[in-house]
Design a protein around this motif. Structure first.
Motif, PDB file in Angstrom:
ATOM      1  N   LYS A 115      -7.737 -12.758  -2.546  1.00 58.69           N
ATOM      2  CA  LYS A 115      -6.759 -12.780  -3.630  1.00 58.69           C
ATOM      3  C   LYS A 115      -6.571 -14.204  -4.111  1.00 58.69           C
ATOM      4  O   LYS A 115      -6.616 -15.150  -3.315  1.00 58.69           O
ATOM      5  CB  LYS A 115      -5.406 -12.212  -3.169  1.00 58.69           C
ATOM      6  CG  LYS A 115      -4.422 -11.983  -4.318  1.00 58.69           C
ATOM      7  CD  LYS A 115      -3.042 -11.531  -3.822  1.00 58.69           C
ATOM      8  CE  LYS A 115      -2.158 -12.720  -3.540  1.00 58.69           C
ATOM      9  NZ  LYS A 115      -0.713 -12.414  -3.650  1.00 58.69           N
TER      10      LYS A 115
ATOM     11  N   GLN B 139      -3.690 -16.236  -6.282  1.00 66.74           N
ATOM     12  CA  GLN B 139      -2.360 -16.132  -6.884  1.00 66.74           C
ATOM     13  C   GLN B 139      -1.986 -17.438  -7.554  1.00 66.74           C
ATOM     14  O   GLN B 139      -2.502 -18.500  -7.214  1.00 66.74           O
ATOM     15  CB  GLN B 139      -1.323 -15.736  -5.836  1.00 66.74           C
ATOM     16  CG  GLN B 139      -1.074 -16.762  -4.747  1.00 66.74           C
ATOM     17  CD  GLN B 139      -0.020 -16.299  -3.756  1.00 66.74           C
ATOM     18  OE1 GLN B 139       0.081 -15.119  -3.423  1.00 66.74           O
ATOM     19  NE2 GLN B 139       0.797 -17.234  -3.267  1.00 66.74           N
TER      20      GLN B 139
ATOM     21  N   ASN C 133      -1.338 -12.344  -9.902  1.00 60.83           N
ATOM     22  CA  ASN C 133      -2.290 -12.114  -8.823  1.00 60.83           C
ATOM     23  C   ASN C 133      -3.595 -11.525  -9.355  1.00 60.83           C
ATOM     24  O   ASN C 133      -3.594 -10.663 -10.235  1.00 60.83           O
ATOM     25  CB  ASN C 133      -1.710 -11.124  -7.813  1.00 60.83           C
ATOM     26  CG  ASN C 133      -0.384 -11.574  -7.240  1.00 60.83           C
ATOM     27  OD1 ASN C 133      -0.336 -12.323  -6.276  1.00 60.83           O
ATOM     28  ND2 ASN C 133       0.706 -11.108  -7.842  1.00 60.83           N
TER      29      ASN C 133
ATOM     30  N   TYR D  43      -7.520 -10.075  -7.669  1.00 56.34           N
ATOM     31  CA  TYR D  43      -8.011  -9.562  -6.390  1.00 56.34           C
ATOM     32  C   TYR D  43      -9.526  -9.390  -6.380  1.00 56.34           C
ATOM     33  O   TYR D  43     -10.142  -9.131  -7.409  1.00 56.34           O
ATOM     34  CB  TYR D  43      -7.381  -8.193  -6.109  1.00 56.34           C
ATOM     35  CG  TYR D  43      -5.884  -8.166  -6.177  1.00 56.34           C
ATOM     36  CD1 TYR D  43      -5.102  -8.441  -5.063  1.00 56.34           C
ATOM     37  CD2 TYR D  43      -5.235  -7.858  -7.377  1.00 56.34           C
ATOM     38  CE1 TYR D  43      -3.722  -8.415  -5.127  1.00 56.34           C
ATOM     39  CE2 TYR D  43      -3.856  -7.826  -7.451  1.00 56.34           C
ATOM     40  CZ  TYR D  43      -3.104  -8.115  -6.329  1.00 56.34           C
ATOM     41  OH  TYR D  43      -1.737  -8.088  -6.398  1.00 56.34           O
TER      42      TYR D  43
ATOM     43  N   VAL E  60      -5.948 -15.985   1.153  1.00 56.35           N
ATOM     44  CA  VAL E  60      -5.368 -15.991  -0.187  1.00 56.35           C
ATOM     45  C   VAL E  60      -5.392 -17.404  -0.731  1.00 56.35           C
ATOM     46  O   VAL E  60      -4.966 -18.351  -0.060  1.00 56.35           O
ATOM     47  CB  VAL E  60      -3.921 -15.460  -0.162  1.00 56.35           C
ATOM     48  CG1 VAL E  60      -3.263 -15.603  -1.532  1.00 56.35           C
ATOM     49  CG2 VAL E  60      -3.899 -14.000   0.285  1.00 56.35           C
TER      50      VAL E  60
END
Length: 348
Positions: free
Chosen positions: A117, A119, A163, A165, A200
């Motif tokens: 991910k 962000q 976000n 993915y 992440v």
């Protein structure tokens, strides 16, 4: 020899339900990305406000999907059945992306095969698109997020539009069960579920805009009507109440699909501060003192033991909270608003 057309790397999925007044701005921002390595999909969840005509007006520039009203979870499930790119970004229909968002996200994913991910922060804007000078989230650290999730800690994450993915990872979490008690909050499962599968990447600057257009309901103790949250679909207290139920669903998914055992309840400062605001905002000094004496243990635990916060932030939030014991209710209310709602910090 015919020229080969490169397959886009990222799909921007716009999930819409009765947001006709904002929808065109969201679609336009997706189509205006600085890279062509993008395709745009719009899923309309049974809107009745003219959204369909707006979507159809874009013709072949967007992939349009019209489904019966089933909620955000159903829309995410449907999108992930159709997405054919390595990465996906879910953009809420009332939000917008900055032109460099897609290129920045793709570069981050391409720079490491490890990220599940990416962000980034969002600039908060008013309902008519005016900037407020505030960004969310204030803290965006995500290192160790998967490890801490296994201990119940929900890491600092932007709202859904902040976000992107890796699709192959997200498909290990989705489809998420849809029932009468689980039609909203799909971004909860995406944001936290995918972090169980890898690292992440947190980008410090804003790549989009989060629109605030629905005033949160004031607490029953408040007569002033001042907002205590930024949320549009659900106010912060509603999110806090839903958090335990959504965690239960995620816990079952993690156990059954990933063979990962999560603790029974999550630890989340956002939820605890919503409960704190409900109890303290507009309350008498005696009621505030009672909360500090008898009901504040979990709230302060999510400050002191928070693995994503610096010592400076822990001390600052602790100190601000203690100011709520100042006898004057007007001063205490101002402090609560400052803690609970980032917009209260604008211009500070």
């Amino acid at each position: 020899m015919p020229k080969q057309i490169a397959t886009p790397s990222l799909t921007i999925v716009i999930c819409n339900y009765n947001y006709a007044q904002y929808l065109a701005a969201a679609i336009d921002s997706a189509l205006a990305q600085s890279t062509r390595d993008v395709k745009v999909m719009v899923i309309d969840d049974g809107s009745t406000d003219g959204s369909r005509a707006i979507i159809e007006g874009y013709g072949q520039r967007v992939e349009a999907i019209f489904q019966p009203n089933g909620g955000q979870v159903a829309a995410y499930n449907h999108a992930l059945e159709r997405v054919d790119t390595p990465y996906v970004l879910f953009l809420d229909a009332d939000d917008m992306l900055h032109p460099a968002a897609a290129a920045t996200v793709i570069a981050a994913f391409s720079g490491s095969g490890d990220w599940v991910k990416v962000q980034y922060r969002l600039d908060v804007m008013t309902s008519d698109g005016m900037p407020t000078g505030v960004q969310v989230p204030q803290s965006i650290r995500a290192d160790g997020s998967g490890r801490m999730l296994r201990h119940g800690w929900l890491y600092p994450s932007p709202p859904g539009s902040g976000n992107a993915y890796r699709v192959e990872a997200l498909r290990r979490i989705f489809p998420v069960p849809v029932n009468a008690d689980n039609i909203h909050g799909a971004d909860f499962y995406a944001i936290y579920g995918v972090a169980l599968l890898g690292n992440v990447c947190a980008i410090e600057h804003a790549l989009g805009c989060y629109r605030v257009h629905r005033a949160a309901r004031a607490t029953s103790a408040s007569a002033s009507g001042d907002d205590l949250s930024l949320a549009n679909a659900e106010d912060s207290l509603a999110v806090a109440r839903q958090s335990a139920r959504r965690w239960s669903v995620l816990r079952e998914i993690a156990q059954n699909r990933l063979d990962i055992a999560l603790p029974p309840a999550p630890l989340d400062f956002s939820a605890e501060k919503a409960r704190f605001a409900q109890q303290v905002y507009g309350a008498s000094f005696a009621r505030r003192w009672h909360w500090f004496r008898h009901d504040s243990t979990r709230y302060f635990h999510t400050i002191v033991a928070n693995p994503f916060w610096t010592l400076h932030k822990k001390i600052a939030v602790w100190g601000l909270t203690m100011l709520c014991l100042f006898p004057a209710a007007s001063f205490s209310n101002r402090v609560v608003r400052y803690i609970a709602n980032p917009l209260a910090r604008a211009g500070q």
